[in-house]
Design a protein around this motif. Structure first.
Motif, short mmCIF file in Angstrom:
data_model
loop_
_atom_site.label_atom_id
_atom_site.label_comp_id
_atom_site.label_asym_id
_atom_site.label_seq_id
_atom_site.Cartn_x
_atom_site.Cartn_y
_atom_site.Cartn_z
N GLU A 266 0.83 -1.21 0.00
CA GLU A 266 0.00 0.00 0.00
C GLU A 266 0.87 1.26 0.00
OE1 GLU A 266 -4.07 1.43 2.18
OE2 GLU A 266 -2.55 0.45 3.44
N ALA A 267 1.94 1.27 0.80
CA ALA A 267 2.83 2.44 0.83
C ALA A 267 3.49 2.66 -0.53
CB ALA A 267 3.89 2.25 1.91
N HIS A 268 3.92 1.58 -1.18
CA HIS A 268 4.51 1.72 -2.53
C HIS A 268 3.49 2.30 -3.49
CE1 HIS A 268 7.85 -1.58 -2.01
NE2 HIS A 268 8.06 -0.51 -1.27
N ASP A 269 2.25 1.83 -3.43
CA ASP A 269 1.20 2.33 -4.31
C ASP A 269 0.94 3.81 -4.07
OD1 ASP A 269 0.97 -0.23 -5.34
OD2 ASP A 269 -0.93 -0.68 -4.32
N PHE A 270 0.85 4.21 -2.80
CA PHE A 270 0.65 5.64 -2.50
C PHE A 270 1.86 6.45 -2.95
CE2 PHE A 270 -3.02 4.71 0.33
CZ PHE A 270 -3.87 5.72 -0.10
N ALA A 271 3.06 5.92 -2.79
CA ALA A 271 4.26 6.64 -3.23
C ALA A 271 4.23 6.88 -4.74
CB ALA A 271 5.52 5.86 -2.85
N ALA B 63 9.67 2.21 2.26
CA ALA B 63 8.38 1.84 1.67
C ALA B 63 7.67 3.03 1.01
CB ALA B 63 7.47 1.22 2.73
N CYS B 64 7.77 4.18 1.64
CA CYS B 64 7.08 5.38 1.12
C CYS B 64 7.93 6.13 0.11
CB CYS B 64 6.69 6.30 2.27
SG CYS B 64 5.70 5.50 3.54
N ARG B 65 9.18 5.72 -0.02
CA ARG B 65 10.09 6.24 -1.05
C ARG B 65 10.24 7.76 -1.00
NH1 ARG B 65 7.91 2.06 -5.64
NH2 ARG B 65 8.70 0.22 -4.58
N ASN B 66 10.20 8.32 0.22
CA ASN B 66 10.40 9.75 0.43
C ASN B 66 9.31 10.61 -0.21
OD1 ASN B 66 12.88 8.98 1.63
ND2 ASN B 66 13.91 9.14 -0.35
N LYS B 67 8.17 10.04 -0.53
CA LYS B 67 7.14 10.76 -1.29
C LYS B 67 6.06 11.40 -0.42
CE LYS B 67 8.52 9.55 -5.45
NZ LYS B 67 8.76 10.42 -6.55
N PHE B 68 5.74 10.79 0.72
CA PHE B 68 4.66 11.32 1.56
C PHE B 68 4.98 10.99 3.01
CE2 PHE B 68 3.45 7.00 0.53
CZ PHE B 68 2.93 6.51 1.71
N ALA B 69 4.27 11.67 3.90
CA ALA B 69 4.50 11.51 5.33
C ALA B 69 3.75 10.31 5.90
CB ALA B 69 4.06 12.77 6.07
N VAL B 70 4.35 9.71 6.92
CA VAL B 70 3.67 8.71 7.73
C VAL B 70 3.73 9.19 9.18
CG1 VAL B 70 3.80 6.67 6.27
CG2 VAL B 70 5.79 7.30 7.62
N ILE C 170 0.13 2.84 14.39
CA ILE C 170 0.48 2.93 15.81
C ILE C 170 1.97 2.60 16.01
CG2 ILE C 170 -0.17 2.11 18.13
CD1 ILE C 170 -2.99 1.74 17.11
N ASP C 171 2.71 2.46 14.93
CA ASP C 171 4.15 2.23 15.02
C ASP C 171 4.83 3.44 15.67
OD1 ASP C 171 4.57 -0.34 13.57
OD2 ASP C 171 3.66 0.78 11.92
N ASP C 172 6.02 3.23 16.22
CA ASP C 172 6.76 4.35 16.80
C ASP C 172 7.45 5.16 15.70
OD1 ASP C 172 9.55 3.33 16.33
OD2 ASP C 172 8.91 1.78 17.76
N ILE C 173 7.86 6.38 16.04
CA ILE C 173 8.42 7.28 15.04
C ILE C 173 9.74 6.77 14.47
CG2 ILE C 173 9.58 8.80 16.70
CD1 ILE C 173 7.80 9.85 13.43
N ALA C 174 10.55 6.08 15.25
CA ALA C 174 11.81 5.53 14.73
C ALA C 174 11.54 4.52 13.61
CB ALA C 174 12.62 4.89 15.85
N THR C 175 10.54 3.68 13.80
CA THR C 175 10.16 2.71 12.76
C THR C 175 9.66 3.45 11.52
OG1 THR C 175 9.59 1.05 14.41
CG2 THR C 175 8.62 0.77 12.22
N LEU C 176 8.86 4.49 11.74
CA LEU C 176 8.28 5.22 10.61
C LEU C 176 9.32 6.05 9.86
CD1 LEU C 176 4.77 6.17 11.98
CD2 LEU C 176 5.44 4.25 10.53
N GLN C 177 10.37 6.47 10.54
CA GLN C 177 11.44 7.17 9.83
C GLN C 177 12.06 6.24 8.78
OE1 GLN C 177 13.19 8.76 13.68
NE2 GLN C 177 13.78 10.40 12.27
#
Length: 187
Positions: A77-82, A113-120, A100-107
């Motif tokens: 899903e993250a790749h698709d949104f990216a 996964a998000c390829r620097n395209k959008f925020a999580v 609900i993941d922690d910010i370190a994981t989301l960084q």
């Protein structure tokens, strides 16, 4: 058991599961006010504070909830949104994922996964997820897979819930385009 009885039992179970699924679906409804929030977020590996109110000043927001970073469906899903983020941006929309993941994981997830395209965004404690009725049923500490389109006025204009990640991008993009058209937004 004979074939007719098996088909009848399967039909009854299917109807019961459909009814249970419909009543278990507790997402916000179209027209509801979207709960405002500010949350720690990451894009391109860099942490920042995401504000829904600030993002809505720029146009509609696509807020999608997902269960857990780095799981197969959530990564797809993250790749698709990216891949679709430039098209969302062309429509004036901001995309943000929430778990609900922690910010370190989301960084890490924001890069890989998000390829620097959008925020999580990180929803420590699940308060935002609960406000959006997006928690997995049964007291789980994870978000369900639910996508919202929120108008700049802070109203929910579209909701899509499906465990399958494949349709979330297409359906939310169509909803943003439809909202733009109905509101004569020229971009």
């Amino acid at each position: 058991m004979n074939g007719k009885r098996v088909r009848w039992i399967s039909a009854v179970i299917g109807i019961a599961c459909g009814a249970a699924g419909a009543s278990a679906f507790a997402a916000l409804s179209v027209g509801d006010p979207a709960p405002d929030f500010t949350a720690p977020a990451a894009i391109g590996g860099k942490a920042f504070s995401f504000s829904l109110a600030e993002s809505l000043k720029k146009g509609p927001v696509v807020l999608y909830f997902y269960p857990k970073a780095f799981t197969s469906g959530c990564t797809i899903e993250a790749h698709d949104f990216a891949e679709a983020t430039p098209k969302f941006n062309a429509l004036g929309a901001t995309v943000v994922g929430m778990s609900i993941d922690d910010i370190a994981t989301l960084q890490k997830f924001s890069v890989e996964a998000c390829r620097n395209k959008f925020a999580v965004a990180a929803d420590a404690g699940g308060h935002i997820t609960k406000a959006y009725d997006a928690a997995l049923p049964g007291g789980s500490q994870m978000a369900d897979r639910i996508s919202y389109v929120i108008s700049p006025q802070g109203k929910v204009v579209y909701v899509y819930s499906s465990a399958d990640p494949d349709e979330h991008v297409k359906r939310t993009m169509d909803a943003v385009a439809k909202w733009n058209s109905a509101n004569a937004v020229n971009r």
